[in-house]
Scaffold this motif. Sequence first.
Motif, PDB file in Angstrom:
ATOM      1  N   UNK A  50       0.827  -1.210   0.000  1.00  0.00           N
ATOM      2  CA  UNK A  50       0.000   0.000   0.000  1.00  0.00           C
ATOM      3  C   UNK A  50       0.861   1.260   0.000  1.00  0.00           C
ATOM      4  N   UNK A  51       1.932   1.269   0.753  1.00  0.00           N
ATOM      5  CA  UNK A  51       2.794   2.448   0.846  1.00  0.00           C
ATOM      6  C   UNK A  51       4.018   2.310  -0.054  1.00  0.00           C
ATOM      7  N   UNK A  52       4.809   1.273   0.167  1.00  0.00           N
ATOM      8  CA  UNK A  52       6.133   1.202  -0.466  1.00  0.00           C
ATOM      9  C   UNK A  52       6.070   0.819  -1.937  1.00  0.00           C
ATOM     10  N   UNK A  53       5.277  -0.182  -2.281  1.00  0.00           N
ATOM     11  CA  UNK A  53       5.175  -0.562  -3.682  1.00  0.00           C
ATOM     12  C   UNK A  53       4.533   0.550  -4.501  1.00  0.00           C
ATOM     13  N   UNK A  54       3.539   1.230  -3.932  1.00  0.00           N
ATOM     14  CA  UNK A  54       2.920   2.366  -4.626  1.00  0.00           C
ATOM     15  C   UNK A  54       3.962   3.447  -4.905  1.00  0.00           C
ATOM     16  N   UNK A  55       4.719   3.837  -3.874  1.00  0.00           N
ATOM     17  CA  UNK A  55       5.745   4.861  -4.051  1.00  0.00           C
ATOM     18  C   UNK A  55       6.837   4.428  -5.008  1.00  0.00           C
ATOM     19  N   UNK A  56       7.232   3.152  -4.942  1.00  0.00           N
ATOM     20  CA  UNK A  56       8.291   2.651  -5.806  1.00  0.00           C
ATOM     21  C   UNK A  56       7.891   2.615  -7.274  1.00  0.00           C
ATOM     22  N   UNK A  57       6.666   2.173  -7.559  1.00  0.00           N
ATOM     23  CA  UNK A  57       6.215   2.120  -8.955  1.00  0.00           C
ATOM     24  C   UNK A  57       6.005   3.524  -9.506  1.00  0.00           C
ATOM     25  N   UNK A  58       5.466   4.416  -8.702  1.00  0.00           N
ATOM     26  CA  UNK A  58       5.330   5.811  -9.137  1.00  0.00           C
ATOM     27  C   UNK A  58       6.704   6.396  -9.451  1.00  0.00           C
ATOM     28  N   UNK A  59       7.683   6.118  -8.601  1.00  0.00           N
ATOM     29  CA  UNK A  59       9.036   6.593  -8.839  1.00  0.00           C
ATOM     30  C   UNK A  59       9.650   5.990 -10.087  1.00  0.00           C
ATOM     31  N   UNK A  60       9.327   4.724 -10.352  1.00  0.00           N
ATOM     32  CA  UNK A  60       9.840   4.083 -11.567  1.00  0.00           C
ATOM     33  C   UNK A  60       9.398   4.835 -12.814  1.00  0.00           C
ATOM     34  N   UNK A  61       8.110   5.173 -12.883  1.00  0.00           N
ATOM     35  CA  UNK A  61       7.612   5.846 -14.083  1.00  0.00           C
ATOM     36  C   UNK A  61       8.194   7.249 -14.213  1.00  0.00           C
ATOM     37  N   UNK A  62       8.335   7.947 -13.098  1.00  0.00           N
ATOM     38  CA  UNK A  62       8.939   9.264 -13.174  1.00  0.00           C
ATOM     39  C   UNK A  62      10.371   9.206 -13.653  1.00  0.00           C
ATOM     40  N   UNK A  63      11.149   8.295 -13.090  1.00  0.00           N
ATOM     41  CA  UNK A  63      12.556   8.173 -13.456  1.00  0.00           C
ATOM     42  C   UNK A  63      12.716   7.654 -14.880  1.00  0.00           C
ATOM     43  N   UNK A  64      11.875   6.717 -15.284  1.00  0.00           N
ATOM     44  CA  UNK A  64      11.952   6.145 -16.625  1.00  0.00           C
ATOM     45  C   UNK A  64      11.631   7.189 -17.694  1.00  0.00           C
ATOM     46  N   UNK A  65      10.593   7.970 -17.464  1.00  0.00           N
ATOM     47  CA  UNK A  65      10.180   8.968 -18.456  1.00  0.00           C
ATOM     48  C   UNK A  65      11.185  10.111 -18.525  1.00  0.00           C
ATOM     49  N   UNK A  66      11.744  10.511 -17.387  1.00  0.00           N
ATOM     50  CA  UNK A  66      12.747  11.580 -17.392  1.00  0.00           C
ATOM     51  C   UNK A  66      14.065  11.145 -18.019  1.00  0.00           C
ATOM     52  N   UNK A  67      14.444   9.907 -17.790  1.00  0.00           N
ATOM     53  CA  UNK A  67      15.734   9.431 -18.257  1.00  0.00           C
ATOM     54  C   UNK A  67      16.828   9.689 -17.234  1.00  0.00           C
ATOM     55  N   UNK A  68      18.021   9.145 -17.463  1.00  0.00           N
ATOM     56  CA  UNK A  68      19.122   9.285 -16.496  1.00  0.00           C
ATOM     57  C   UNK A  68      19.588  10.731 -16.352  1.00  0.00           C
ATOM     58  N   UNK A  69      20.234  11.010 -15.242  1.00  0.00           N
ATOM     59  CA  UNK A  69      20.855  12.316 -15.042  1.00  0.00           C
ATOM     60  C   UNK A  69      21.974  12.528 -16.054  1.00  0.00           C
ATOM     61  N   UNK A  70      22.229  13.767 -16.383  1.00  0.00           N
ATOM     62  CA  UNK A  70      23.307  14.090 -17.324  1.00  0.00           C
ATOM     63  C   UNK A  70      24.636  13.585 -16.774  1.00  0.00           C
ATOM     64  N   UNK A  71      25.342  12.799 -17.572  1.00  0.00           N
ATOM     65  CA  UNK A  71      26.630  12.282 -17.157  1.00  0.00           C
ATOM     66  C   UNK A  71      26.576  10.999 -16.364  1.00  0.00           C
ATOM     67  N   UNK A  72      25.377  10.441 -16.107  1.00  0.00           N
ATOM     68  CA  UNK A  72      25.279   9.212 -15.316  1.00  0.00           C
ATOM     69  C   UNK A  72      25.877   8.020 -16.053  1.00  0.00           C
ATOM     70  N   UNK A  73      25.736   8.015 -17.372  1.00  0.00           N
ATOM     71  CA  UNK A  73      26.325   6.955 -18.197  1.00  0.00           C
ATOM     72  C   UNK A  73      27.176   7.607 -19.284  1.00  0.00           C
ATOM     73  N   UNK A  74      28.360   7.047 -19.536  1.00  0.00           N
ATOM     74  CA  UNK A  74      29.244   7.638 -20.533  1.00  0.00           C
ATOM     75  C   UNK A  74      28.826   7.224 -21.941  1.00  0.00           C
ATOM     76  N   UNK A  75      29.614   7.608 -22.918  1.00  0.00           N
ATOM     77  CA  UNK A  75      29.265   7.345 -24.319  1.00  0.00           C
ATOM     78  C   UNK A  75      29.200   5.864 -24.637  1.00  0.00           C
ATOM     79  N   UNK A  76      29.842   5.047 -23.839  1.00  0.00           N
ATOM     80  CA  UNK A  76      29.839   3.603 -24.061  1.00  0.00           C
ATOM     81  C   UNK A  76      28.786   2.887 -23.212  1.00  0.00           C
TER      82      UNK A  76
END
Length: 465
Positions: A176-202
Motif C-alpha cells: 500500500x505504501x512502499x510498492x505504490x511509491x516505488x512504482x510511481x518513482x519508476x515511471x517518473x525516473x523512466x520517463x525523465x531518463x538518467x541524469x546528465x553524465x550518469x552513463x558515458x558514451x559507451x
Amino acid sequence: MEVSWEASVADSINTVYLLFSAYLVFVMQLGFAMLCAGSVRAKNAMNIMLTNVVDAVVGSISYYLFGFAFAFGEGSHSNPFIGTYFFALKDIPNSTYDYSYFLYQWAFAIAVAGITSGSIAERTQFSAYLVFSFFLTGFVYPIVAHWVWSSSGWLSPSSSDLLFGSGAIDFAGSGVVHLVGGIAGFWGSFIEGPRAGRFDAFGKAVPMRGHNATLVVLGTFLLWFGWFGFNPGSFDKILVSYPTASNQGNWTAIGRTAVTTTLAGSTAGLVTLFGRRLLVGHWDALDVCNGLLGGFVAITSGCSVVEPWAAIICGFVSAWVLIGLNIAALKLKFDDPLEATQLHGGCGAWGLIFTGLFAKEEFVIQAYDSGESGVSRPYGLFMGGGWALLGAQVVEVLAIVGWVSVTMGPLFYALHKLNILRISVDEEMAGLDISSHGGYAYTGHHAEESRPRFYTDYMRLQDQS
C-alpha cells in the motif's frame, strides 16, 4: 448512552497510542529528508530538502480534501474500489475514523510522496513536484489504501466478502505504501531518463555519489526509529477484548511486531554489508543503510503475522532482491538516485509474497479476528496454510503495479510533453540550488567541490566561445 469507566479508559489509551504512533511515523519525514539530502550531490541539497517539505505540506491539504475520503469513506458513494468522495472528516460520522485516525493515516500518505521524490531527484522541475505530490497523496495512494485497509475494500482481510476466503494481508503497507511509491518513482525516473553524465558514451555507469554520508546514516536511524510507529503502530487499538485473555489486548502482538521489524532490517543490513563487500571489494556504509531499509520495507507487510525466525529469512532475501535489482538497473541504464524503485518497489513486492509464504494462522487470527477461538483462516503456504493467502498477495502486487502505472505513468508523460518535468541540461549541470532556489545550500568550497570536472571544463569552453 452511558459509557463505562473501563471503556472510557480503553478509548483514551488507544487514542494516545495511535497519536504517539502517528508522531513516530511523521518523524520518518525527517529521516527521508536527511537520507535524501546526503544521497544527492551538494549542488542539489537545497532542492531535495524543499521537496521533502513540499511532500508534507501539499500532502496535508490533498489528503484532507480528497485522500482520506477515497481511502476510508463510507456512505452512499462507498464501494469496494473507491470510498466517499469529498471532505471525509465532515462526511464520515463513524467514530472509528476520528481525527487521531486521520492524522495517523495522513502520516502514511505523505511518506509515499517522499519515496517517489527520491527517484526523480537532481533533474526535476519544482513545479512538477507540486503536481505529482498532490495527485499521488490525494487520489492514487488512497485508492490502494481503500482496497486493502478499508473494511469495504475488495482486497481487505477484514471484508465481509474475502478474496479467496482470505483477503490480502498487508499489515502496515509493503504494498500500500512502499510498492505504490516505488512504482510511481519508476515511471517518473523512466520517463525523465538518467541524469546528465550518469552513463558515458559507451553506456558505462559513472559514479555520482552523495555528498554527505553522515546525513545518510542519520536519516537511516531516524527512519528505523519511525518504523516502530509504522509497524507496531498499525495496531490502532492496543486494548481489545480477547475471548481467552480479556486483559491481554494486543500487547504481545505489538512487542512481537517490533521484534520482527528489527530482525528483518538488521539481517538485510548485515547481508548487504558482506554481499557488497564481495561485489565491489570494500565496506560501504551507504549500501548497508539501503539494505537495512530494504529489510524494513519487506517485513512491513507481514510483521504482525510471522515468527521472528521468519523475519530473518525475509531480511536475508530482501537484501539480495535489492542487490540484484541495482545490478539490473545499471545494465538497463535506469537511474534512480535514491534506489527508491529497487528498494521500495522490489522489496515491497517481495514482502507481500513473503507474507503469503510464512504467515502463521494463530497470528493472523490474533491480528484480524481478535484471537477469536474456533476461527479458521488461510495462512502461509510454507506453514501449511494452502495457496489462498499467497494468491491474494500476488493479486495485490499485480493490482498495485497496474493501478499506479495507469495513473502515474500518464501523469509523468503529460508533464514531460508539456516541458514542465525535467530541467534543462545547463541547469542540471549548474545544480538545482543555483538555478532554481537562489543559491547553494553550502557556502564556500562546498559549492565548488559539488561541481563535476566535466562541468568546469564545459563552462570554460562556453566562456571562450
